[in-house]
Design an enzyme around this catalytic site. Structure first.
Site, PDB file in Angstrom:
ATOM      1  N   THR A 202       0.896  -1.174   0.000  1.00 19.74           N
ATOM      2  CA  THR A 202       0.000   0.000   0.000  1.00 19.74           C
ATOM      3  C   THR A 202       0.921   1.207   0.000  1.00 19.74           C
ATOM      4  O   THR A 202       2.066   1.115   0.440  1.00 19.74           O
ATOM      5  CB  THR A 202      -0.879   0.071   1.275  1.00 19.74           C
ATOM      6  N   GLY A 232     -10.213  -3.009   2.726  1.00 23.25           N
ATOM      7  CA  GLY A 232      -9.359  -2.773   3.889  1.00 23.25           C
ATOM      8  C   GLY A 232      -9.510  -1.359   4.411  1.00 23.25           C
ATOM      9  O   GLY A 232     -10.536  -0.699   4.211  1.00 23.25           O
TER      10      GLY A 232
END
Ligand code: GLY
Length: 350
Positions: A202, A232
């Protein structure tokens, strides 16, 4: 200065004495690692661009643009676009690892400090730069988040082009994962995959300009081989990032479920609003995550979490920190003079 902020900074002693942060700073052997120390990470000043360890190009680009007068959000997004479009980063955008069915689903959100506006997309397919779609949601709708087919339709309506985001490299990693899931299925996997860990990644980038304005962006392909539709922390305002233009900004990477449960980035910013430094603010939240992880399947034999979470925070003065539960994390930061990778502070050595 905002009188509200001043009032809240005066509460710092009380806040610490209540133990919300003291344990994190004093009771857990909190350490800064490698070339980073709590003291030298307190370089103050504006501008600052801070990002995850995969974000050195992002901080460089964001700083270059802020120095030319570009808005903080545009600068931060331009930074992460480099990584979103890079097929070699398998945790973000094009080239990201797919869900369990081999489909790349992207999550992103943005928050603009000066206007306190935000936008987000989740489970977005076929678009290389979900951060720009999130910004478009912020600018062109009265909503905060669009998901799935609705997000894709919206992106196409605004001229974003569709691409097959699954690169050959990502497809091969997915196939190997799938073939080795179980010795009892009909796929012939290879034994070398034993102990295979699902890659995570990420990118977050927080930007502070010379006027003291803040913005943040987070973008990801999410947990590799996730259940289709799993979302998420990355596209959730307050979890994947949060900005209070009078206080600071924070973003996260790592196990999204833990960041959602702790409202992680928002809590870090709230801690800073109460006067904690970025280090203290991050360590307090990491400590809470560690203590509140009681589910046995998420614990190692020593009772500590078997996952990691990272936060990247900058306050309005230009103090910054990156921190995570276990030693070994890094973050990228451009402090207006130097762009570099630094070691994150951490709660536990191992
Ligand atoms: N932090 C990224 C994710 O959990 O999807």
């Amino acid at each position: 200065m905002n009188p509200y902020l001043l009032t809240n900074q005066l509460d710092r002693r009380e806040f610490l004495s209540r133990g919300l942060a003291a344990g994190a700073v004093a009771g857990l052997g909190v350490k800064a690692s490698g070339n980073d120390t709590v003291a030298n990470s307190l370089h103050r000043g504006m501008p600052v661009a801070i990002s995850s360890g995969n974000g050195l190009r992002a901080t460089g680009k964001a700083m270059q643009m802020m120095k030319r007068g570009t808005d903080t959000l545009d600068a931060a997004i331009a930074g992460v676009n480099i990584v979103e479009e890079d097929p070699n980063d398998m945790s973000v955008g094009y080239g990201g690892l797919p869900n369990e069915r081999g489909v790349v689903e992207l999550d992103s959100c943005v928050m603009h400090g000066p206007t306190y506006r935000a936008g987000a997309v989740a489970s977005l397919r076929n678009i290389k730069t979900p951060s720009l779609v999130a910004q478009t949601v912020m600018e062109r709708t009265d909503h905060i988040m669009l998901v799935g087919q609705g997000a894709l339709d919206f992106a196409k309506m605004h001229g974003f082009q569709e691409f097959n985001l699954l690169t050959e490299n990502a497809r091969k990693v997915w196939v190997r994962w799938k073939e080795n899931l179980s010795p009892k299925d009909d796929y012939l996997g290879d034994s070398e995959m034993k102990g295979f860990e699902r890659p995570t990644g990420t990118i977050n980038c927080c930007a502070l300009n010379e006027k003291g304005d803040l913005s943040s962006v987070t973008t990801t392909s999410g947990l590799a081989f996730k259940v289709p539709g799993r979302v998420g922390d990355s596209p959730i305002i307050g979890a994947g990032l949060y900005v209070d233009n009078e206080v600071g900004a924070c973003g996260s990477t790592g196990r999204g479920e833990a960041v959602i449960l702790s409202c992680g980035s928002r809590t870090v910013v709230e801690n800073m609003r109460h006067g904690l430094s970025p280090e203290e603010a991050i360590l307090d939240v990491l400590k809470r995550i560690s203590e509140q992880t009681v589910d046995k399947r998420l614990l190692r034999n020593d009772g500590r979490p078997d996952f990691d979470v990272n936060f990247y925070a900058v306050n309005k003065k230009g103090e910054y920190a990156g921190g995570r539960i276990y030693k070994g994390g890094t973050y990228a930061v451009h402090d207006g003079r130097v762009n570099r990778i630094r070691d994150s502070i951490h709660l536990f050595d191992k």
